[in-house]
Motif scaffolding. Structure first.
Motif, PDB file in Angstrom:
ATOM      1  N   ARG A  60     117.585  26.786  93.559  1.00  0.00           N
ATOM      2  CA  ARG A  60     118.197  25.466  93.166  1.00  0.00           C
ATOM      3  C   ARG A  60     119.765  25.723  93.091  1.00  0.00           C
ATOM      4  O   ARG A  60     120.408  24.925  93.367  1.00  0.00           O
ATOM      5  CB  ARG A  60     117.644  25.119  91.936  1.00  0.00           C
ATOM      6  CG  ARG A  60     116.003  24.544  92.193  1.00  0.00           C
ATOM      7  CD  ARG A  60     115.420  24.349  90.825  1.00  0.00           C
ATOM      8  NE  ARG A  60     114.067  23.674  90.903  1.00  0.00           N
ATOM      9  CZ  ARG A  60     113.120  23.582  90.063  1.00  0.00           C
ATOM     10  NH1 ARG A  60     113.466  24.067  88.844  1.00  0.00           N
ATOM     11  NH2 ARG A  60     112.030  23.262  90.424  1.00  0.00           N
ATOM     12  N   ALA A  61     120.226  26.981  92.481  1.00  0.00           N
ATOM     13  CA  ALA A  61     121.700  27.088  92.417  1.00  0.00           C
ATOM     14  C   ALA A  61     122.264  27.059  93.704  1.00  0.00           C
ATOM     15  O   ALA A  61     123.547  26.725  93.817  1.00  0.00           O
ATOM     16  CB  ALA A  61     121.980  28.453  91.473  1.00  0.00           C
ATOM     17  N   MET A  62     121.673  27.533  94.668  1.00  0.00           N
ATOM     18  CA  MET A  62     122.406  27.860  96.028  1.00  0.00           C
ATOM     19  C   MET A  62     121.875  26.550  96.981  1.00  0.00           C
ATOM     20  O   MET A  62     122.203  26.635  98.107  1.00  0.00           O
ATOM     21  CB  MET A  62     121.764  29.210  96.542  1.00  0.00           C
ATOM     22  CG  MET A  62     122.185  30.250  95.900  1.00  0.00           C
ATOM     23  SD  MET A  62     123.892  30.660  96.205  1.00  0.00           S
ATOM     24  CE  MET A  62     124.007  31.239  97.854  1.00  0.00           C
ATOM     25  N   ARG A 135     132.855  42.618  87.810  1.00  0.00           N
ATOM     26  CA  ARG A 135     131.777  41.375  87.830  1.00  0.00           C
ATOM     27  C   ARG A 135     132.785  40.145  87.331  1.00  0.00           C
ATOM     28  O   ARG A 135     133.360  40.289  86.401  1.00  0.00           O
ATOM     29  CB  ARG A 135     130.672  41.451  87.213  1.00  0.00           C
ATOM     30  CG  ARG A 135     129.733  42.545  87.842  1.00  0.00           C
ATOM     31  CD  ARG A 135     128.940  41.666  88.937  1.00  0.00           C
ATOM     32  NE  ARG A 135     127.673  42.457  89.420  1.00  0.00           N
ATOM     33  CZ  ARG A 135     127.556  43.136  90.431  1.00  0.00           C
ATOM     34  NH1 ARG A 135     128.692  43.345  91.431  1.00  0.00           N
ATOM     35  NH2 ARG A 135     126.500  43.746  90.681  1.00  0.00           N
ATOM     36  N   ASN A 136     132.668  39.209  88.131  1.00  0.00           N
ATOM     37  CA  ASN A 136     133.564  37.928  87.782  1.00  0.00           C
ATOM     38  C   ASN A 136     132.289  37.083  87.355  1.00  0.00           C
ATOM     39  O   ASN A 136     131.606  36.363  87.845  1.00  0.00           O
ATOM     40  CB  ASN A 136     134.124  37.171  89.081  1.00  0.00           C
ATOM     41  CG  ASN A 136     134.861  36.015  88.647  1.00  0.00           C
ATOM     42  OD1 ASN A 136     134.833  35.593  87.581  1.00  0.00           O
ATOM     43  ND2 ASN A 136     135.500  35.277  89.613  1.00  0.00           N
ATOM     44  N   GLU A 137     132.309  37.042  85.892  1.00  0.00           N
ATOM     45  CA  GLU A 137     131.435  36.082  84.964  1.00  0.00           C
ATOM     46  C   GLU A 137     131.540  34.498  85.430  1.00  0.00           C
ATOM     47  O   GLU A 137     130.605  33.958  84.875  1.00  0.00           O
ATOM     48  CB  GLU A 137     131.502  36.429  83.532  1.00  0.00           C
ATOM     49  CG  GLU A 137     132.780  35.981  82.884  1.00  0.00           C
ATOM     50  CD  GLU A 137     133.905  36.881  83.091  1.00  0.00           C
ATOM     51  OE1 GLU A 137     134.984  36.705  82.277  1.00  0.00           O
ATOM     52  OE2 GLU A 137     133.932  37.853  83.622  1.00  0.00           O
ATOM     53  N   ARG A 138     132.670  34.191  86.013  1.00  0.00           N
ATOM     54  CA  ARG A 138     132.852  32.878  86.089  1.00  0.00           C
ATOM     55  C   ARG A 138     132.551  32.477  87.652  1.00  0.00           C
ATOM     56  O   ARG A 138     132.699  31.451  88.256  1.00  0.00           O
ATOM     57  CB  ARG A 138     134.003  32.315  85.702  1.00  0.00           C
ATOM     58  CG  ARG A 138     134.295  32.545  84.296  1.00  0.00           C
ATOM     59  CD  ARG A 138     135.563  32.252  83.704  1.00  0.00           C
ATOM     60  NE  ARG A 138     136.109  30.710  83.838  1.00  0.00           N
ATOM     61  CZ  ARG A 138     137.188  30.236  83.603  1.00  0.00           C
ATOM     62  NH1 ARG A 138     138.223  30.858  83.238  1.00  0.00           N
ATOM     63  NH2 ARG A 138     137.496  29.002  83.687  1.00  0.00           N
ATOM     64  N   CYS A 139     132.189  33.568  88.404  1.00  0.00           N
ATOM     65  CA  CYS A 139     132.067  33.247  89.719  1.00  0.00           C
ATOM     66  C   CYS A 139     130.912  32.375  90.008  1.00  0.00           C
ATOM     67  O   CYS A 139     129.927  32.309  89.254  1.00  0.00           O
ATOM     68  CB  CYS A 139     131.617  34.698  90.377  1.00  0.00           C
ATOM     69  SG  CYS A 139     131.161  34.796  92.222  1.00  0.00           S
ATOM     70  N   ALA A 142     127.526  34.172  89.753  1.00  0.00           N
ATOM     71  CA  ALA A 142     127.085  34.947  88.704  1.00  0.00           C
ATOM     72  C   ALA A 142     125.610  34.578  87.810  1.00  0.00           C
ATOM     73  O   ALA A 142     125.512  33.294  88.044  1.00  0.00           O
ATOM     74  CB  ALA A 142     128.223  34.578  87.392  1.00  0.00           C
ATOM     75  N   GLY A 143     124.780  35.583  87.832  1.00  0.00           N
ATOM     76  CA  GLY A 143     123.618  35.300  87.417  1.00  0.00           C
ATOM     77  C   GLY A 143     122.517  34.685  88.525  1.00  0.00           C
ATOM     78  O   GLY A 143     121.412  34.788  88.211  1.00  0.00           O
ATOM     79  N   LEU A 197     123.639  37.054  79.061  1.00  0.00           N
ATOM     80  CA  LEU A 197     123.798  36.540  80.204  1.00  0.00           C
ATOM     81  C   LEU A 197     125.409  35.899  80.548  1.00  0.00           C
ATOM     82  O   LEU A 197     125.580  35.799  81.722  1.00  0.00           O
ATOM     83  CB  LEU A 197     122.551  35.545  80.471  1.00  0.00           C
ATOM     84  CG  LEU A 197     121.408  36.034  80.274  1.00  0.00           C
ATOM     85  CD1 LEU A 197     120.404  34.977  80.751  1.00  0.00           C
ATOM     86  CD2 LEU A 197     121.042  37.020  81.209  1.00  0.00           C
ATOM     87  N   SER A 198     125.988  35.536  79.613  1.00  0.00           N
ATOM     88  CA  SER A 198     127.278  35.107  79.515  1.00  0.00           C
ATOM     89  C   SER A 198     128.280  36.001  80.066  1.00  0.00           C
ATOM     90  O   SER A 198     129.093  35.726  80.553  1.00  0.00           O
ATOM     91  CB  SER A 198     127.776  34.554  78.350  1.00  0.00           C
ATOM     92  OG  SER A 198     127.680  35.507  77.236  1.00  0.00           O
TER      93      SER A 198
END
Length: 282
Positions: A60-62, A135-139, A142-143, A197-198
């Motif tokens: 869903r995210a993709m 890791r870019n947590e705002r990429c 991410a997750g 997770l953030s």
């Protein structure tokens, strides 16, 4: 490398030597896809429902159409049977299908593959290396369990070159994040902590099971931002993943750790075993 004899592609079991994915598939061209890796024992995939739900979330995210649960499960079982495997590492991959040579997508249906290989045990303990990349947590990814894994490949190669078995990333805030295919927990001041997770880490299925198992056993686990520097002083640490379960660390950047002798890690590992005992899909 010994490849499995058969693979599942878009609804059909195919001999590996005859298996084909289009050279215009966006998973191949730009890493536009998602995947799940599961363990199967005694002919049954472990925690398939949790993995399917995460696959659906990633799809869903993709904006990739996810498979129905029945398709997800039956494809894994068929692949294991075709390869004569009762205990296996199973990977389900979905891509957005054929597309242009750039980042724009085409209008092809998704490509779905399922592969299974023999399940190989890990050594009793693991060693890790913190790597210089973040890791870019705002990429946008991410997750998401994305097939865009080149950064992991590079980091793991560096870890192996330095004699370690896994690489660990900080995020852009110099906070502990995750490994290339693992989540990480530390013990500091007697407290069990893991990045939230953030931080940008993946919501690992085994990570989630460990949190639930610890809650059931009365072991407090704090999901908190952890300065990466705490890896230099923590008393114990362990990795979690679908193939590793709870995997104690014997070294962090060449610093000796208790490994399997860590008393808190032992408690967590036992809590995990008790929590999942006798259940294929807890």
């Amino acid at each position: 490398m010994n490849l499995p004899t058969h693979i599942w592609i878009n609804g059909h079991i195919t001999h590996t030597a005859e298996a084909r994915v289009s050279p215009f598939d966006h998973g191949f061209l730009v890493g536009d896809g998602v995947f799940e890796t599961l363990v199967a024992r005694g002919g049954r995939p472990f925690t398939p429902t949790r993995h399917w739900r995460r696959l659906v979330d990633s799809c869903r995210a993709m904006n990739i159409t996810p498979p129905e649960y029945d398709t997800f499960l039956s494809a894994m079982l068929a692949t294991m049977e075709a390869n004569g495997l009762a205990d296996a590492r199973v990977r389900v991959t979905l891509t957005s299908g054929d597309g242009p040579l750039g980042s724009d997508r085409g209008d092809s249906p998704p490509t779905m593959t399922v592969a299974a290989t023999p399940l190989k045990p890990w050594p009793p303990t693991e060693t890790i290396l913190t790597v210089p990349w973040t890791r870019n947590e705002r990429c946008a990814l991410a997750g998401i369990k994305s097939t865009s894994y080149a950064g992991n490949v590079r980091a793991l190669a560096l870890a192996h070159a330095e004699g370690a078995g896994e690489a660990i990333f900080a995020n852009t805030q110099d906070e502990l994040c995750e490994g290339t295919g693992t989540n990480i927990f530390i013990v500091t001041g007697g407290r069990v902590q893991t990045p939230p997770l953030s931080s940008g880490c993946l919501a690992g299925v085994t990570r989630g099971l460990v949190l639930e198992a610890c809650a059931a056993a009365g072991i407090v686990v704090e999901e908190v931002s952890i300065p990466i520097a705490l890896l230099k002083t923590c008393e114990e640490a362990f990795l979690t993943s679908s193939t590793r379960d709870v995997h104690p660390l014997a070294k962090i950047d060449q610093r000796p750790m208790p490994g399997v002798a860590g008393p808190v890690t032992q408690r967590v590992a036992q809590a995990f075993r008790d929590f999942v005992a006798g259940r294929d899909d807890p």
